[in-house]
Design an enzyme around this catalytic site. Structure first.
Site, PDB file in Angstrom:
ATOM      1  CE1 TYR A 190      51.775  48.174  31.474  1.00  0.00           C
ATOM      2  CE2 TYR A 190      50.558  46.171  30.990  1.00  0.00           C
ATOM      3  CZ  TYR A 190      51.460  46.880  31.772  1.00  0.00           C
ATOM      4  OH  TYR A 190      52.050  46.256  32.848  1.00  0.00           O
TER       5      TYR A 190
ATOM      6  CD  GLU B 154      52.231  53.137  28.678  1.00  0.00           C
ATOM      7  OE1 GLU B 154      51.370  52.366  29.156  1.00  0.00           O
ATOM      8  OE2 GLU B 154      52.021  53.872  27.695  1.00  0.00           O
TER       9      GLU B 154
ATOM     10  NE  ARG C 216      49.257  40.789  29.274  1.00  0.00           N
ATOM     11  CZ  ARG C 216      50.151  41.768  29.126  1.00  0.00           C
ATOM     12  NH1 ARG C 216      50.850  42.179  30.167  1.00  0.00           N
ATOM     13  NH2 ARG C 216      50.342  42.341  27.959  1.00  0.00           N
TER      14      ARG C 216
ATOM     15  CG  LEU D  64      65.087  50.493  30.941  1.00  0.00           C
ATOM     16  CD1 LEU D  64      64.522  50.367  29.532  1.00  0.00           C
ATOM     17  CD2 LEU D  64      63.946  50.453  31.942  1.00  0.00           C
TER      18      LEU D  64
ATOM     19  CE  LYS E 122      49.848  44.961  24.246  1.00  0.00           C
ATOM     20  NZ  LYS E 122      51.253  45.164  24.668  1.00  0.00           N
TER      21      LYS E 122
ATOM     22  CB  ALA F 294      58.716  41.884  21.564  1.00  0.00           C
ATOM     23  CG  ASN F 295      54.164  39.287  23.450  1.00  0.00           C
ATOM     24  OD1 ASN F 295      54.985  38.593  22.855  1.00  0.00           O
ATOM     25  ND2 ASN F 295      52.865  39.069  23.373  1.00  0.00           N
ATOM     26  CG  MET F 296      59.824  37.376  26.920  1.00  0.00           C
ATOM     27  SD  MET F 296      61.407  37.526  27.747  1.00  0.00           S
ATOM     28  CE  MET F 296      61.493  36.004  28.665  1.00  0.00           C
TER      29      MET F 296
HETATM   30  N1  LIG Z   1      60.624  41.152  26.408  1.00  0.00           N
HETATM   31  C1  LIG Z   1      59.688  41.352  27.320  1.00  0.00           C
HETATM   32  O1  LIG Z   1      58.624  40.737  27.289  1.00  0.00           O
HETATM   33  C2  LIG Z   1      59.941  42.332  28.432  1.00  0.00           C
HETATM   34  C3  LIG Z   1      59.099  42.349  29.562  1.00  0.00           C
HETATM   35  C4  LIG Z   1      59.420  43.238  30.596  1.00  0.00           C
HETATM   36  C5  LIG Z   1      60.530  44.091  30.486  1.00  0.00           C
HETATM   37  N2  LIG Z   1      61.298  44.049  29.353  1.00  0.00           N
HETATM   38  C6  LIG Z   1      62.494  44.897  29.161  1.00  0.00           C
HETATM   39  O2  LIG Z   1      63.551  44.415  29.975  1.00  0.00           O
HETATM   40  C7  LIG Z   1      64.498  45.464  30.134  1.00  0.00           C
HETATM   41  C8  LIG Z   1      64.900  45.592  31.602  1.00  0.00           C
HETATM   42  O3  LIG Z   1      63.782  46.051  32.355  1.00  0.00           O
HETATM   43  P1  LIG Z   1      63.866  46.282  33.927  1.00  0.00           P
HETATM   44  O4  LIG Z   1      62.468  46.503  34.381  1.00  0.00           O
HETATM   45  O5  LIG Z   1      64.686  45.251  34.559  1.00  0.00           O
HETATM   46  O6  LIG Z   1      64.635  47.669  33.992  1.00  0.00           O
HETATM   47  P2  LIG Z   1      65.425  48.259  35.268  1.00  0.00           P
HETATM   48  O7  LIG Z   1      65.505  49.724  35.039  1.00  0.00           O
HETATM   49  O8  LIG Z   1      64.821  47.748  36.514  1.00  0.00           O
HETATM   50  O9  LIG Z   1      66.874  47.609  35.143  1.00  0.00           O
HETATM   51  C9  LIG Z   1      67.781  47.938  34.106  1.00  0.00           C
HETATM   52  C10 LIG Z   1      69.175  47.803  34.681  1.00  0.00           C
HETATM   53  O10 LIG Z   1      70.105  47.906  33.605  1.00  0.00           O
HETATM   54  C11 LIG Z   1      71.251  48.524  34.139  1.00  0.00           C
HETATM   55  N3  LIG Z   1      72.114  48.974  33.044  1.00  0.00           N
HETATM   56  C12 LIG Z   1      71.966  50.051  32.236  1.00  0.00           C
HETATM   57  N4  LIG Z   1      72.992  50.101  31.366  1.00  0.00           N
HETATM   58  C13 LIG Z   1      73.804  49.044  31.639  1.00  0.00           C
HETATM   59  C14 LIG Z   1      75.011  48.547  31.094  1.00  0.00           C
HETATM   60  N5  LIG Z   1      75.626  49.172  30.094  1.00  0.00           N
HETATM   61  N6  LIG Z   1      75.535  47.411  31.608  1.00  0.00           N
HETATM   62  C15 LIG Z   1      74.939  46.766  32.629  1.00  0.00           C
HETATM   63  N7  LIG Z   1      73.795  47.204  33.209  1.00  0.00           N
HETATM   64  C16 LIG Z   1      73.225  48.311  32.710  1.00  0.00           C
HETATM   65  C17 LIG Z   1      70.692  49.638  35.009  1.00  0.00           C
HETATM   66  O11 LIG Z   1      71.640  50.131  35.930  1.00  0.00           O
HETATM   67  C18 LIG Z   1      69.526  48.913  35.678  1.00  0.00           C
HETATM   68  O12 LIG Z   1      69.888  48.345  36.922  1.00  0.00           O
HETATM   69  C19 LIG Z   1      63.812  46.705  29.580  1.00  0.00           C
HETATM   70  O13 LIG Z   1      64.269  46.931  28.271  1.00  0.00           O
HETATM   71  C20 LIG Z   1      62.360  46.332  29.553  1.00  0.00           C
HETATM   72  O14 LIG Z   1      61.627  47.083  28.608  1.00  0.00           O
HETATM   73  C21 LIG Z   1      61.008  43.193  28.333  1.00  0.00           C
END
Ligand SMILES: NC(=O)c1ccc[n+]([C@@H]2O[C@H](COP(=O)([O-])OP(=O)(O)OC[C@H]3O[C@@H](n4cnc5c(N)ncnc54)[C@H](O)[C@@H]3O)[C@@H](O)[C@H]2O)c1
Length: 373
Positions: free
Chosen positions: A93, A117, A15, A239, A74, A298-300
């Site tokens: 970030y 962030e 990026r 989350l 980054k 981890a970094n989709m």
């Molecule tokens: N792997 C990657 O590349 C990547 C990229 C972006 C985000 N993420 C990760 O994805 C995850 C979600 O991010 P987000 O932006 O959607 O967060 P968000 O806060 O928008 O959504 C998280 C949701 O999880 C729900 N939740 C919490 N505990 C729960 C449970 N026990 N059962 C069901 N639902 C539950 C919350 O109510 C909330 O609606 C985070 O861990 C974030 O860091 C990963």
């Protein structure tokens, strides 16, 4: 103001922090934009595309040494630490609560560092993280469909089915930004989608915006166990802000899933929401546990840098403009949302969680601003 755009040198990072469209906006506002040679290459933006906007192309030394505001994607890596200096404002970030060497390098250099962030709205949204969640959610559904294919190790099932053959089942755990976006794409592929959420308000909202096309179910251990047993693709999208992801999927539950089903744990960057999850990379994205294909990159968003770069710069640009137009001190004094992004100012840590994480001195932002002006 001279606004520099550094080329990312972290492995697998394609990026760039400013698109040519963003460069043109800044040039039109009277700023001097200097883009490091080749900075946009990974996102298919040529040096010529930046030059056409009135930006200049410069060497790595020019960009780091002469910019007032430096834009990155980054955090600086160790080889970049010697380039940090007093008077420079870095906007990127950072994730420094988990990175003590970088925190110390920032403090010792006297730099001002604003982290994407931690820019946070009054209602606790993180507008500069949201687009990456949108990208990851959408990719998760695509990855699920892809790894369901037999040659990829999956069950050999088409999510959308065909006339006379039933659809595949996608279960999304967590209906936030990732979960919503995963559901939208899974629906588009023709799957039958269930979202497990624990917030009733959020479920009401999802019901409304998805026009009742998904099943919304209160998340509980029993419900998760029953839902994943019947799923072809499970997407982990929970989350809990500021905490590691809860381990909602036990090893036993994974064992109970269908042979060749796919588990895509997007929450892996917070440790993952299954006992069987561990982080993978784009080079080697999947592994098998008890016949379940695990995709835990981890970094989709790194897989789709053109989309991710544009989505990121769409949301950072207004803040970049504010800092460039008014200077960082006035910009943060005028905007509480941006002010929450300041982690280090003139070498003092102004973000409490960061200071706490490393046992370093914390200076409230107001105090730091008062003594800086
Ligand atoms: N792997 C990657 O590349 C990547 C990229 C972006 C985000 N993420 C990760 O994805 C995850 C979600 O991010 P987000 O932006 O959607 O967060 P968000 O806060 O928008 O959504 C998280 C949701 O999880 C729900 N939740 C919490 N505990 C729960 C449970 N026990 N059962 C069901 N639902 C539950 C919350 O109510 C909330 O609606 C985070 O861990 C974030 O860091 C990963």
């Amino acid at each position: 103001m001279r606004v520099g755009v550094a080329r990312e040198i972290k492995p697998q990072e394609y990026r760039v922090a400013l698109t040519p469209a963003g460069a043109r906006e800044l040039v039109q506002r009277g700023h001097d934009v200097v883009v490091e040679t080749g900075a946009g290459g990974g996102s298919q933006f040529s040096d010529a595309a930046y030059e056409a906007t009135g930006a200049r192309i410069g060497s790595v030394d020019e960009v780091w040494e002469t910019s007032h505001l430096l834009l990155k994607v980054k955090e600086p890596i160790a080889s970049e630490y010697p380039r940090l200096r007093p008077g420079l404002v870095l906007f990127t970030y950072l994730h420094i609560a988990a990175d003590e060497p970088l925190t110390r390098a920032l403090v010792e250099s006297g730099i001002t560092a604003v982290a994407y962030e931690t820019v946070e709205t009054d209602d606790r949204r993180l507008p500069l993280l949201a687009p990456m969640s949108e990208v990851a959610g959408r990719l998760a559904a695509q990855a699920g469909a892809h790894y369901l294919e037999k040659p990829k190790g999956g069950r050999g099932l088409l999510l959308g089915g065909v006339a006379g053959v039933s659809h595949g089942k996608v279960v999304v755990i967590g209906g936030g930004i990732v979960g919503y976006n995963a559901a939208v794409i899974a629906l588009g592929l023709g799957a039958q989608v269930t979202i497990l959420e624990r917030s009733v308000d959020r479920m009401r909202h999802l019901e409304e915006i998805l026009h009742g096309r998904v099943s919304l179910v209160m998340s509980s251990s029993l419900q998760i166990e029953e839902s994943v047993r019947d799923a072809d693709v499970v997407i982990g999208a929970v989350l809990i802000p500021g905490a590691l992801a809860p381990k909602l999927l036990t090893r036993e539950m994974v064992k109970g899933m269908k042979d060749g089903s796919v588990f895509c744990d997007v929450a892996i960057d917070q440790g993952g929401c299954a006992e069987t999850s561990h982080a993978t990379t784009h080079d080697d994205p999947v592994y098998d546990v008890d016949g379940v294909v695990h995709y835990c990159v981890a970094n989709m968003p790194g897989a789709v840098p053109i989309t991710s770069t544009k989505a990121l710069t769409n949301v950072t640009l207004p803040y970049v403009e504010a800092i460039a137009d008014h200077g960082v001190l006035a910009a943060v004094a005028n905007d509480r949302v941006l002010a929450r992004g300041v982690n280090v100012i003139d070498g003092r840590i102004t973000y409490e969680a960061v200071a706490e994480a490393h046992g370093l001195e914390y200076t409230p932002l107001e105090d730091a601003l008062a003594s800086t002006v």
